[in-house]
Design a protein around this motif. Structure first.
Motif, PDB file in Angstrom:
ATOM      1  N   MET A   1      54.502  53.292  -5.437  1.00  0.00           N
ATOM      2  CA  MET A   1      53.500  54.695  -6.191  1.00  0.00           C
ATOM      3  C   MET A   1      51.968  55.518  -4.830  1.00  0.00           C
ATOM      4  O   MET A   1      52.491  56.444  -5.042  1.00  0.00           O
ATOM      5  CB  MET A   1      52.762  53.513  -7.189  1.00  0.00           C
ATOM      6  N   ASN A   2      52.263  54.730  -3.337  1.00  0.00           N
ATOM      7  CA  ASN A   2      51.325  55.525  -3.517  1.00  0.00           C
ATOM      8  C   ASN A   2      52.435  57.037  -2.232  1.00  0.00           C
ATOM      9  O   ASN A   2      51.582  57.872  -2.025  1.00  0.00           O
ATOM     10  CB  ASN A   2      50.504  54.917  -1.473  1.00  0.00           C
ATOM     11  N   GLU A   3      53.648  56.168  -2.162  1.00  0.00           N
ATOM     12  CA  GLU A   3      54.429  57.781  -1.448  1.00  0.00           C
ATOM     13  C   GLU A   3      54.766  58.070  -2.271  1.00  0.00           C
ATOM     14  O   GLU A   3      54.924  59.561  -1.613  1.00  0.00           O
ATOM     15  CB  GLU A   3      55.937  56.222  -0.923  1.00  0.00           C
TER      16      GLU A   3
ATOM     17  N   ASN B   1      47.256  58.812   3.130  1.00  0.00           N
ATOM     18  CA  ASN B   1      46.791  58.293   1.344  1.00  0.00           C
ATOM     19  C   ASN B   1      46.830  56.902   1.442  1.00  0.00           C
ATOM     20  O   ASN B   1      47.737  56.090   2.023  1.00  0.00           O
ATOM     21  CB  ASN B   1      47.799  58.938   0.918  1.00  0.00           C
ATOM     22  N   THR B   2      45.565  56.193   1.204  1.00  0.00           N
ATOM     23  CA  THR B   2      45.692  54.867   2.236  1.00  0.00           C
ATOM     24  C   THR B   2      46.099  53.961   1.218  1.00  0.00           C
ATOM     25  O   THR B   2      45.711  54.165  -0.056  1.00  0.00           O
ATOM     26  CB  THR B   2      44.408  55.015   2.302  1.00  0.00           C
ATOM     27  N   CYS B   3      45.568  52.494   1.117  1.00  0.00           N
ATOM     28  CA  CYS B   3      45.815  51.403   0.649  1.00  0.00           C
ATOM     29  C   CYS B   3      45.221  50.163   0.388  1.00  0.00           C
ATOM     30  O   CYS B   3      44.663  50.324   1.825  1.00  0.00           O
ATOM     31  CB  CYS B   3      47.212  50.767   1.144  1.00  0.00           C
ATOM     32  N   SER B   4      44.249  49.204  -0.425  1.00  0.00           N
ATOM     33  CA  SER B   4      43.251  48.721   0.024  1.00  0.00           C
ATOM     34  C   SER B   4      43.611  47.606  -0.126  1.00  0.00           C
ATOM     35  O   SER B   4      43.056  46.820  -0.471  1.00  0.00           O
ATOM     36  CB  SER B   4      41.922  48.846  -1.065  1.00  0.00           C
TER      37      SER B   4
ATOM     38  N   TYR C   1      40.945  48.114 -10.313  1.00  0.00           N
ATOM     39  CA  TYR C   1      39.596  49.135  -9.742  1.00  0.00           C
ATOM     40  C   TYR C   1      40.215  50.534  -9.399  1.00  0.00           C
ATOM     41  O   TYR C   1      39.272  51.790  -9.232  1.00  0.00           O
ATOM     42  CB  TYR C   1      38.799  48.068  -9.264  1.00  0.00           C
ATOM     43  N   THR C   2      41.438  50.183  -8.159  1.00  0.00           N
ATOM     44  CA  THR C   2      41.817  51.666  -7.733  1.00  0.00           C
ATOM     45  C   THR C   2      42.223  52.831  -8.377  1.00  0.00           C
ATOM     46  O   THR C   2      42.261  53.846  -8.215  1.00  0.00           O
ATOM     47  CB  THR C   2      42.551  51.318  -6.075  1.00  0.00           C
ATOM     48  N   ARG C   3      43.398  51.932  -9.515  1.00  0.00           N
ATOM     49  CA  ARG C   3      44.107  52.687 -10.248  1.00  0.00           C
ATOM     50  C   ARG C   3      43.471  52.691 -11.209  1.00  0.00           C
ATOM     51  O   ARG C   3      43.607  53.927 -12.542  1.00  0.00           O
ATOM     52  CB  ARG C   3      45.712  52.501 -10.039  1.00  0.00           C
ATOM     53  N   GLY C   4      43.065  52.335 -11.968  1.00  0.00           N
ATOM     54  CA  GLY C   4      42.256  52.395 -13.244  1.00  0.00           C
ATOM     55  C   GLY C   4      43.259  52.102 -14.609  1.00  0.00           C
ATOM     56  O   GLY C   4      43.857  50.590 -14.151  1.00  0.00           O
TER      57      GLY C   4
HETATM   58 FE1  F3S Z   1      49.464  50.951  -3.700  1.00  0.00          FE
HETATM   59 FE2  F3S Z   1      47.682  49.259  -2.419  1.00  0.00          FE
HETATM   60 FE3  F3S Z   1      47.135  51.233  -3.959  1.00  0.00          FE
HETATM   61  S1  F3S Z   1      49.723  48.868  -2.819  1.00  0.00           S
HETATM   62  S2  F3S Z   1      48.468  50.859  -5.427  1.00  0.00           S
HETATM   63  S3  F3S Z   1      48.185  51.664  -2.539  1.00  0.00           S
HETATM   64  S4  F3S Z   1      46.485  49.780  -3.195  1.00  0.00           S
END
Ligand code: F3S
Ligand code: SAH
Ligand code: SF4
Length: 449
Positions: free
Chosen positions: A18-20, A50-53, A169-172
């Motif tokens: 989804m981030n890609e 474009n980050t991931c948590s 929380y990060t995508r709503g």
């Molecule tokens: Fe994907 Fe990482 Fe966000 S797995 S939805 S980019 S927290």
């Protein structure tokens, strides 16, 4: 110091598909603004992460990299953070990284261009992190490198609230994309020559549940998309087991373009742990669904995600996860050690499984999974699989995936292998190397495009 008008940008993506896809949309938006993408961050006037948590390591990687950028003093580029960490940390990122210019969250991609303009004109930092996604994002601008397979977003957000997970929380909240808009994009991709689409969402099979004015669910969408000429294959990612319905299973069985692969993430093998994870199914209910799916679509391949070392998971409970693998024999598995995430319900519980125990469980599960995959791959030898050719490797061989998501490599039948990119080929499997099948193309299928 006022920065001159930027001409080039560099964007680096962390995290999931989804981030890609969001990166592809951002690239499209910036190209529309006249900016040129560069793959060399040293040449870029704008640098975006474009980050991931999802796990601690994912965040630490980005923070380390962003910290290094602070050393660039001369001709300082504009630096921005987008994606899930932007949502998880918001303005705190400016305190941590004083050289940061903008933070744009997952629900504000449309504002990206405007945020950059403000940084330049007003010489101030910009923060855009709305909690709710407004359906005004122009998906059609996405700029894709792959010319055979495309991912498209059909639903954003997640309403499931698994206790360990930051995504809600990060995508709503879940917001389904209107049918007409999805159909328009898939038709456009078909016209451009794409052969495969992957429908993306944190939980694609919740699609349509938020429509107030009509009863239209995920399987209904599949029937519409299967009817579009030119698209040979449709995949979807990811599914929550609770929303995998008989209607969906029948759609996989009946629709020619729907591939026989279902990512069916169980997360843990013990019903007690599943309850604590708020996965809203028991192990028994999960097994029943898998059996129903295998009855309905006998050649289906299954994938899963697992978290080991969830707070309070005992050795016996972990052994239940091993047992699930022995019984269900997943073709594909993403295995993770539990990572405590701030703000999630599970962060209120003690992260009581020592890191070395988590690592040991992870290794034992990986070893078992690798052994099972080896056996599954051996069973493939002698079978014929349909491969959508998507690339040529450095040896001039054709590469692609089977319908059930197996990587396949085989010799090109002519001197010009590139002519076969985008074609479907029937390949007889002759062996395998790790997780890649090797084979030879059947003579009657030697048609290029
Ligand atoms: Fe994907 Fe990482 Fe966000 S797995 S939805 S980019 S927290
Ligand atoms: N929506 C998808 C998952 C998205 S996150 C689904 O429900 O299947 C991808 C995977 O990361 C999850 O399936 C889970 O296995 C893993 N994950 C999520 N949060 C985690 C955490 N706090 N620690 C370790 N792994 C985690
Ligand atoms: Fe996270 Fe659970 Fe939603 Fe998947 S379903 S994104 S694991 S909260």
């Amino acid at each position: 110091m006022k920065r001159s008008n930027p001409k080039t940008f560099y964007i680096r993506t962390y995290g999931c598909q989804m981030n890609e896809l969001d990166t592809e949309i951002m690239v499209g938006l910036l190209e529309k603004k006249g900016l040129v993408k560069t793959d060399d961050e040293k040449l870029a006037d704008i640098i975006i992460f474009n980050t991931c948590s999802i796990r601690d390591l994912a965040e630490r990687k980005v923070l380390g990299k962003l910290g290094q950028l602070g050393r660039i003093k001369k001709n300082r580029p504009i630096i921005g953070v987008t994606g899930c960490m932007a949502m998880a940390k918001k303005e705190a990122l400016f305190k941590k990284l004083p050289h940061l210019d903008f933070v744009v969250g997952t629900n504000n991609i449309t504002d990206l261009s405007d945020a950059i303009d403000q940084v330049i004109e007003k010489e101030q930092t910009v923060l855009r992190t709305d909690n709710k996604f407004e359906e005004n994002l122009d998906y059609l601008v996405a700029s894709r490198d792959d010319k055979v397979k495309a991912s498209i977003s059909i639903i954003r957000g997640c309403d499931k609230y698994c206790t360990y997970c930051v995504v809600p929380y990060t995508r709503g909240r879940e917001v389904s994309r209107p049918l007409e808009n999805i159909v328009q994009e898939v038709k456009m991709l078909a016209d451009q020559g794409y052969k495969e689409v992957t429908l993306l969402g944190q939980n694609v099979n919740s699609y349509g549940k938020d429509f107030k004015d009509k009863q239209f669910l995920f399987h209904d969408l599949l029937y519409h998309l299967d009817a579009i000429e030119g698209i040979e294959r449709i995949r979807f990612l990811t599914s929550h087991p609770i929303d995998i319905t008989l209607d969906l299973m029948q759609a996989i069985r009946d629709l020619p373009s729907l591939c026989e692969f279902v990512h069916f993430p169980i997360q843990a093998g013990s019903s007690r742990v599943l309850k604590k994870m708020h996965r809203i199914y028991t192990k028994e209910a999960y097994f029943e669904k898998v059996h129903l799916l295998r009855q309905t679509v006998p050649n289906v391949a299954l994938g899963t995600d697992i978290i080991v070392g969830f707070p309070t998971e005992t050795e016996e409970e972990f052994c239940e996860t091993l047992d699930v693998f022995k019984q269900l024999r997943y073709e594909c598995a993403f295995l993770f050690a539990y990572s405590e995430r701030k703000g999630t319900p599970s962060s209120r519980w003690k992260d009581d499984i020592p890191e070395e125990v988590k690592a040991d469980r992870l290794h034992r599960l990986m070893d078992l999974h690798n052994q099972i995959v080896g056996e599954i791959m051996t069973d493939f030898i002698g079978n014929t699989v349909e491969v959508l050719v998507d690339a040529v490797n450095e040896k001039g061989q054709l590469k692609g995936r089977s319908r059930c998501w197996k990587k396949v490599v085989f010799d090109a039948p002519s001197d010009n292998p590139h002519q076969f990119i985008g074609t479907l080929q029937q390949v007889k499997v002759t062996g395998f190397n790790h997780q890649t099948l090797k084979g030879e193309v059947l003579a009657r299928e030697l048609v290029g495009c």
